[in-house]
Motif scaffolding. Structure first.
Motif, short mmCIF file in Angstrom:
data_model
loop_
_atom_site.label_atom_id
_atom_site.label_comp_id
_atom_site.label_asym_id
_atom_site.label_seq_id
_atom_site.Cartn_x
_atom_site.Cartn_y
_atom_site.Cartn_z
N ILE A 109 0.73 -1.23 0.06
CA ILE A 109 -0.20 -0.05 0.06
C ILE A 109 0.93 1.22 -0.10
O ILE A 109 0.73 2.30 -0.75
N CYS A 110 1.94 1.15 0.94
CA CYS A 110 2.92 2.56 1.17
C CYS A 110 3.52 2.71 -0.28
O CYS A 110 3.52 3.91 -0.88
N SER A 111 4.09 1.67 -1.02
CA SER A 111 4.68 1.90 -2.25
C SER A 111 3.74 2.31 -3.32
O SER A 111 4.08 3.29 -4.20
N PHE A 112 2.62 1.72 -3.50
CA PHE A 112 1.50 2.13 -4.36
C PHE A 112 1.33 3.58 -4.18
O PHE A 112 1.03 4.18 -5.41
N ASN A 113 0.93 3.94 -2.99
CA ASN A 113 0.74 5.35 -2.85
C ASN A 113 1.83 6.27 -3.10
O ASN A 113 1.61 7.43 -3.48
N ALA A 114 3.00 5.69 -2.90
CA ALA A 114 4.20 6.51 -3.28
C ALA A 114 4.40 6.71 -4.64
O ALA A 114 4.60 7.89 -5.05
N ALA A 115 4.24 5.82 -5.50
CA ALA A 115 4.07 5.91 -6.80
C ALA A 115 2.99 6.86 -7.24
O ALA A 115 2.94 7.79 -8.23
N LEU A 116 1.76 6.68 -6.84
CA LEU A 116 0.65 7.50 -7.41
C LEU A 116 0.85 8.65 -7.01
O LEU A 116 0.63 9.83 -7.97
#
Length: 758
Positions: A109-116
């Motif tokens: 979740i953290c990595s996805f949100n960081a990319a987004l």
């Protein structure tokens, strides 16, 4: 409902969040998640889901770092509930698996949100850059719909059209910007064809009614709903178009000037024949009015034609001037009474002299002609009376003025302005007023007055512009370069009556390529007692001079001839005949014996068409003038050095002179063999050098030497100079070589620094 697609979408972009706020949101979200987590303490999956939602909120708002903080907190709480107390090994394994999956999902979740968030930030920055690019673009940019209604416009377009804000333009029709609606239809056709177009010129009208010229480029675009929109890019080229018009006008004037100069040259030869043989007739036909009257009318017509050709030469800047440093206030004052009589009593004449007026260098007689012609035009423009104002002033033309008024150059000028309150002129008339034979006076006007004014000012190195509107009068402004050199007093020579000129006994070599002029001059000079040897071209004159055993006292030659100019012919013959004087005659000289309408030193010119009595007096004057004596220049320089003061008054514009002993090579123009010499003193404009032999004055030389840095510029350089001998002097002792003083006419810088051997 009309769909609007603004060019710059207004979207709220929040400011950068403070770190304490980001982490605060993470703590708050986990704290709030504890409430359902405590209530669902026995349901591990539900508790983990609640914590996962909290981590997602933390990572979405604060980024991946607050997300990791929330993950650590949630992992600690979950581990406490999952591992605290007594559990079987199977329960421990299941709890460890749940916690591992939870950590994996949280990190995902953290990595996805960081990319987004990174993608969103990039999009936000791209939008900011795009908005800045369009907002700050120097070209006007707008978008309109398929009906031509403006939907958005950037600040450059708003300012170009004189509006205060885009809201004044938006909702308006693009067609309303055009001064000529036919031009809008051309743009509309381009848009309908859906083809991109570039460089389309259109005339728009600003909000204040001022017309502007724009260069347009555009394209057709479609949105996601397949709706059609048009994007237009506009560049204000009003100034460029005005400069192009002025350049074309200047080029046209130059072309007409060259044509006028060529016509005047050929016409002068014809007038020479007409007026010359008229003089023969008037001398021989006696007082009978029945015959003498028609002959006199022919002579009068020739005189009027002569005046016209001189006006053409003035326009084409081919006349020879006698420039002097003058005070325009004094020139206007001297002609004030004549101007009062010229313009009549119903016109008020006002003079506004400039204080501390600078000096200008021009031919006083020609400047008087300028004032007279402009005053006459002003008088004709005020048939019911009015006011004529003559004003002088010191002015400074800056870069902006020079850019808008080519070919003017920035600098200090003296202005002469002549303004009237007459009928004025429209723009079309103003564009043609300086053209020869263009007149607004009907049959009574020749159309050469303003043409002559234009030529005189341009030949004097100045500029002239006219400012006028119908019904509001006209103002002519003349700008002459300001100079600081002290003026020379004009030397007035007493006129010699032709009847007092004595008969000739000398030999004259007459060179003229126009056969009729050649025959006329030969017959008249022979009647005056001269022995005339004629040649129809320079090559024949050289052969005759070489074959003639006796002396030739005078070379009377045309200047512009095929194959060789009169100046080149004189330079070729004078070294072999040092006793021969030279008299040039020409309708216009093509800079062969002068530069920019000013005769070179030592040149005597008889301007065509001239009368036979003038020819008689001028030939006698040149023959009776003693040859220039050889002056010991080194002695003068030595006296000057010993006394520590210059001999005579030096011009403030004189080039700095250096006492240098430099080797050089020289040869007369047309010869192949170099001769050796050594300089005694040298400047950028001339040099004194020891030569192998004496060379008569006016002979042109090719001089090769290496100039030191203080003369050449940045560094020492080898040059081949074109020079002209102005003085010669005998050697003071047998062991010394004679000396020559040469004026430098032209420099040509060579590659390298080696002086070639002779």
């Amino acid at each position: 409902m009309r769909l609007k697609l603004p060019l710059l979408r207004a979207r709220y972009i929040p400011p950068a969040r403070a770190p304490i706020l980001r982490y605060g949101v993470a703590v708050l979200s986990i704290t709030l998640a504890l409430i359902p987590a405590l209530m669902l303490a026995d349901v591990v999956e539900s508790r983990l889901v609640v914590f996962a939602v909290a981590i997602m909120v933390s990572a979405w708002y604060g980024g991946w770092k607050p997300g990791l903080v929330a993950t650590s907190f949630a992992l600690t709480v979950s581990a406490y509930f999952s591992l605290a107390g007594e559990h079987s090994p199977a329960e421990y394994r299941q709890a460890i698996i749940h916690l591992t999956l939870f950590v994996f999902v949280a990190l995902l979740i953290c990595s996805f949100n960081a990319a987004l968030r990174s993608a969103q930030e990039g999009l936000r920055r791209s939008e900011i850059n795009f908005r800045s690019l369009v907002t700050n673009a120097p070209y006007g940019i707008c978008r309109c719909d398929s009906d031509g209604i403006l939907l958005s416009a950037n600040p450059a377009l708003v300012g170009m059209l004189g509006y205060a804000s885009p809201s004044e333009l938006v909702e308006g029709n693009l067609a309303n910007l055009y001064a000529d609606t036919q031009q809008w239809f051309v743009v509309a056709d381009h848009f309908r064809s859906s083809h991109r177009f570039n460089g389309l010129i259109a005339d728009w009208v600003r909000k204040d009614g001022i017309p502007i010229t724009v260069r347009l480029s555009g394209r057709t675009i479609r949105d996601e709903h397949n709706a059609t929109f048009f994007e237009l890019f506009a560049e204000d080229v009003t100034e460029h178009r005005a400069l192009e018009q002025q350049l074309r006008q200047a080029q046209k004037m130059e072309a007409v000037g060259r044509l006028a100069g060529g016509i005047a040259h050929d016409f002068n030869n014809l007038l020479m024949v007409i007026s010359g043989y008229c003089e023969f007739l008037l001398e021989r036909i006696g007082p009978d009015p029945a015959v003498r009257g028609p002959a006199q009318e022919i002579a009068n017509a020739a005189n009027r034609a002569t005046a016209l050709t001189r006006q053409l030469l003035a326009f084409s800047r081919k006349q020879m001037l006698t420039p002097k440093v003058l005070d325009l206030n004094a020139v206007v004052t001297e002609n004030f009474k004549m101007l009062t009589r010229l313009i009549g009593e119903d016109i008020e004449l006002v003079m506004v002299p400039g204080s501390d007026l600078g000096s200008a260098k021009a031919d006083p007689g020609q400047i008087e002609q300028v004032i007279m012609n402009l005053a006459v035009n002003a008088r004709d423009a005020m048939p019911r009376g009015g006011k004529l104002t003559i004003e002088t002033a010191n002015v400074t033309l800056d870069e902006t003025y020079a850019r808008l008024h080519p070919p003017a150059e920035p600098g200090e000028y003296v202005m002469l302005a002549i303004s009237d309150t007459g009928v004025g002129m429209d723009a079309e008339t103003q564009s043609r007023i300086f053209e020869p034979f263009f007149s607004t006076k009907g049959p009574k006007g020749t159309g050469l007055g303003l043409s002559m004014v234009y030529g005189i000012i341009k030949q004097s190195g100045g500029y002239i512009w006219a400012y006028s509107e119908p019904g509001k009068g006209t103002s002519f402004k003349v700008y002459l370069p300001r100079v600081s050199e002290a003026g020379e007093a004009a030397v007035v020579k007493p006129a010699v009556a032709a009847k007092d000129v004595q008969q000739g006994r000398e030999t004259v070599l007459l060179v003229e390529d126009e056969v009729t002029v050649l025959r006329l001059a030969r017959e008249y000079l022979e009647l005056q007692g001269y022995t005339v040897i004629d040649a129809s071209d320079p090559a024949t004159a050289v052969l005759i001079s070489n074959a003639h055993a006796g002396p030739i006292h005078l070379l009377l030659t045309d200047v512009v001839m095929p194959g060789m100019t009169g100046r080149e012919l004189a330079n070729h013959l004078c070294p072999r005949r040092p006793e021969m004087r030279v008299l040039y005659m020409s309708g216009y000289t093509e800079n062969a014996i002068g530069q920019n309408g000013t005769l070179d030193a030592g040149i005597t010119l008889l301007q065509k068409p001239f009368t036979l009595l003038t020819l008689k007096a001028k030939v006698r004057e040149v023959l009776d003038t003693p040859l220039p004596k050889e002056v010991s220049m080194s002695t003068r320089l030595a006296i000057q050095s010993e006394n520590g003061r210059p001999v005579g008054k030096l011009s403030p514009f004189r080039a700095q002179r250096f006492k240098l002993q430099l080797p050089l090579k020289y040869r007369p123009i047309g010869e192949n063999d170099w001769r050796a010499g050594t300089t005694e003193n040298i400047s950028r404009s001339g040099l004194l050098f020891r030569a192998e032999e004496l060379i008569p004055a006016n002979v042109q030389l090719e001089i090769n030497l290496v100039l030191p840095a203080e003369i050449a510029g940045l560094s020492a350089a080898e040059v081949v100079c074109r020079g002209e001998v102005v003085r010669t002097m005998e050697a003071e002792t047998p062991s010394m070589n004679p000396a020559l003083a040469a004026k430098i006419l032209q420099y040509h810088f060579q590659h390298g620094s080696h002086v070639p051997e002779a």
